[in-house]
Design an enzyme around this catalytic site. Structure first.
Site: not given
Ligand code: DX5
Ligand code: ZN
Length: 222
Positions: A36, A11, A179, A40, A72, A38, A141, A70
């Protein structure tokens, strides 16, 4: 049921944001199977990252390596379409962030992108009763979404087992991605529960030797 090949999906949330192109190239050279990504929006989760323009900028650095977006975010549909145009290969979203989950899945698929659903630690799997045949990816998750570097939530193991049973019952090649809080010292337990794709942010980008960590993970999975 023979298990599909394992995939490691670093990620970039934990990467150096001042050098993202270089970081993507480095982690792919170190053996990453997916990137990956992320997203947000500081609405669905209390944090803010990057949008479709950053995905578009990173696409040439990723080359043939799939970009696993991903989302969010809430609402989902407009930005999902923008990420499809920006080169996403997978787009997964949280069903609780869309009032019309089946339509959001269809819209992603209509753009030629593989759709997925993401389940938070307390989110039930019921929606899969009606859409599992329409998706290519289920993302479980094992932390609460919004931040990297959190600890793995053990109840996710039971949910992974339940999803593995559902996927095997379909006979379809749906990837089961996990994840949050994945490290070399717990990845085997997560694979034994039924996962085949593993997101790792701080376990990889927080370390000087990306290849060393990815190799350690693959050794655990062998
Ligand atoms: C959290 C993300 C994850 C996160 C994982 O909201 O969706 O992908 O980046 O990070 P680690 O592997 O450090 O938990
Ligand atoms: Zn993620």
């Amino acid at each position: 049921m023979t298990r599909p090949t394992y995939r490691i999906a670093p990620s970039i949330l934990s990467a150096d944001f001042a050098r993202l192109g270089e970081e993507v190239r480095s982690v792919i050279a170190a053996g990453a199977d997916w990137i990956h990504f992320d997203v947000m929006d500081n609405h669905y989760v209390p944090n803010l990252t990057f949008g479709p323009m950053v995905c578009q900028a990173l696409k040439p650095h990723a080359g043939a390596t799939p970009i696993d977006v991903h989302l969010m975010i809430e609402p989902v549909d407009a930005l999902a379409a923008a990420f499809a145009d920006a080169g996403a290969d997978y787009i997964s979203f949280h069903p609780d962030a869309s009032p019309h989950v089946h339509r959001s899945i269809q819209a992603i698929r209509a753009k030629g992108v593989k759709p997925g659903l993401v389940f938070n630690p307390a989110q039930p799997l019921d929606v899969l009763d009606w859409v599992i045949d329409d998706i290519d990816l289920i993302l479980i998750m094992s932390v609460n979404p919004g931040f990297g570097g959190q600890s793995f939530i053990d109840s996710a193991l039971r949910k992974i087992e339940a999803v593995r049973r559902r996927i095997d019952a379909t006979g379809k090649d749906i990837r089961l991605e996990v994840d949050g809080g994945i490290k070399a010292d717990n990845i085997r337990r997560v694979a034994d529960a039924g996962a085949d794709t593993f997101v790792a942010g701080s376990a990889i980008f927080g370390k000087p030797d990306y290849q060393g960590v990815i190799n350690a993970m693959r050794t655990q999975l062998a």
